[in-house]
Design a protein around this motif. Structure first.
Motif, short mmCIF file in Angstrom:
data_model
loop_
_atom_site.label_atom_id
_atom_site.label_comp_id
_atom_site.label_asym_id
_atom_site.label_seq_id
_atom_site.Cartn_x
_atom_site.Cartn_y
_atom_site.Cartn_z
N TYR A 62 -9.94 -0.71 -30.18
CA TYR A 62 -11.12 -0.55 -31.03
C TYR A 62 -11.36 0.94 -31.27
CZ TYR A 62 -13.29 0.20 -26.45
OH TYR A 62 -13.58 0.66 -25.19
N TYR A 63 -12.16 1.24 -32.28
CA TYR A 63 -12.49 2.63 -32.59
C TYR A 63 -13.81 2.98 -31.93
CZ TYR A 63 -13.48 6.92 -35.13
OH TYR A 63 -13.77 8.23 -35.45
N LEU A 64 -13.87 4.13 -31.27
CA LEU A 64 -15.09 4.58 -30.61
C LEU A 64 -15.54 5.87 -31.28
CD1 LEU A 64 -17.04 3.82 -28.34
CD2 LEU A 64 -15.67 5.21 -26.80
N GLU A 65 -16.63 5.75 -32.01
CA GLU A 65 -17.16 6.89 -32.78
C GLU A 65 -17.45 8.09 -31.88
OE1 GLU A 65 -18.24 9.17 -35.88
OE2 GLU A 65 -17.49 7.13 -36.14
N LYS A 66 -18.02 7.85 -30.71
CA LYS A 66 -18.37 8.93 -29.79
C LYS A 66 -17.17 9.82 -29.46
CE LYS A 66 -19.69 9.33 -24.97
NZ LYS A 66 -20.14 8.61 -23.79
N LEU A 67 -16.00 9.20 -29.32
CA LEU A 67 -14.78 9.94 -29.01
C LEU A 67 -13.98 10.30 -30.26
CD1 LEU A 67 -13.41 7.91 -25.94
CD2 LEU A 67 -14.70 10.06 -25.91
N LYS A 68 -14.39 9.74 -31.41
CA LYS A 68 -13.61 9.88 -32.65
C LYS A 68 -12.15 9.51 -32.41
CE LYS A 68 -16.79 12.31 -35.29
NZ LYS A 68 -17.87 11.37 -35.27
N SER A 69 -11.96 8.43 -31.65
CA SER A 69 -10.62 7.99 -31.24
C SER A 69 -10.56 6.48 -31.20
CB SER A 69 -10.29 8.49 -29.84
OG SER A 69 -10.32 9.88 -29.77
N ASN A 70 -9.33 5.98 -31.28
CA ASN A 70 -9.09 4.59 -30.95
C ASN A 70 -9.03 4.49 -29.43
OD1 ASN A 70 -8.85 3.39 -33.55
ND2 ASN A 70 -6.82 4.29 -33.76
N VAL A 71 -9.52 3.40 -28.91
CA VAL A 71 -9.44 3.14 -27.47
C VAL A 71 -8.58 1.89 -27.30
CG1 VAL A 71 -10.71 2.49 -25.39
CG2 VAL A 71 -11.68 4.18 -26.97
N LYS A 72 -7.53 2.01 -26.51
CA LYS A 72 -6.71 0.86 -26.15
C LYS A 72 -7.07 0.54 -24.71
CE LYS A 72 -2.13 -1.02 -26.70
NZ LYS A 72 -0.79 -0.76 -27.23
N ARG A 73 -7.78 -0.57 -24.53
CA ARG A 73 -8.30 -0.94 -23.22
C ARG A 73 -7.46 -2.06 -22.63
NH1 ARG A 73 -12.94 0.07 -20.43
NH2 ARG A 73 -13.87 1.26 -22.14
N TYR A 74 -7.05 -1.88 -21.38
CA TYR A 74 -6.25 -2.86 -20.64
C TYR A 74 -7.14 -3.50 -19.58
CZ TYR A 74 -2.37 -0.38 -22.80
OH TYR A 74 -1.52 0.20 -23.71
N TYR A 75 -7.11 -4.83 -19.53
CA TYR A 75 -8.00 -5.60 -18.66
C TYR A 75 -7.20 -6.22 -17.52
CZ TYR A 75 -11.09 -5.10 -22.66
OH TYR A 75 -11.86 -4.58 -23.67
N PHE A 76 -7.64 -5.95 -16.29
CA PHE A 76 -6.97 -6.46 -15.09
C PHE A 76 -7.91 -7.35 -14.30
CE2 PHE A 76 -4.64 -2.64 -16.10
CZ PHE A 76 -3.34 -2.91 -15.73
N GLN A 77 -7.36 -8.37 -13.67
CA GLN A 77 -8.10 -9.17 -12.70
C GLN A 77 -7.49 -8.91 -11.34
OE1 GLN A 77 -8.21 -13.42 -13.30
NE2 GLN A 77 -9.38 -13.76 -11.43
#
Length: 143
Positions: free
Chosen positions: A79-94
């Motif tokens: 997703y795009y995060l305006e605060k960082l002016k960057s795309n964020v690729k988030r990885y989810y772990f259990q």
């Protein structure tokens, strides 16, 4: 002129347990920022750091947990995060880890969150917790 948007990698930890026949998720509220709601440990992957090392470092820094077990990657989301002016690729772990029912942890890191205070407790997943921002994207895979 086209400017390439940089991508920042982040990890998110769903620490779970089975308690009284109910699957529970370890969540926290940040002291002074309780209005943000429920959160889970996670953060930015450092340069030359693999994802597993990053999630283990983050749960140590943000929750004091050193002994997570059964760590599995559930998925990712960009997703795009305006605060960082960057795309964020988030990885989810259990993962699983032994923790008290409630505890407070002061973040120990070399980042902006150093010294922040997190108040942790377990939340029944049957009650479908709503997590802040994009933290809950793959929570349905835990169920």
């Amino acid at each position: 002129m086209f400017m390439e948007i940089k991508t920042v990698s982040k990890v998110t930890a769903y620490i779970t347990r089975l308690h009284n026949n109910k699957r529970q998720l370890l969540v926290f509220k940040e002291q002074g920022y309780e209005h943000l709601g429920l959160q889970v440990p996670g953060g930015t992957v450092e340069e030359n750091e693999d994802l597993l090392s990053a999630v283990q470092r983050e749960i140590h820094e943000e929750a004091g947990i050193n002994d997570a077990a059964n760590i599995i990657l559930l998925g990712e989301y960009t997703y795009y995060l305006e605060k960082l002016k960057s795309n964020v690729k988030r990885y989810y772990f259990q993962m699983n880890a032994a923790c008290p029912d409630q505890f407070t942890h002061i973040v120990q890191s070399n980042d902006e969150d150093n010294g922040w205070i997190y108040n942790y407790h377990w939340f029944d997943l049957d009650e479908k917790p709503t997590l802040f921002g994009y933290l809950g994207v793959h929570l349905d895979k835990v169920l």
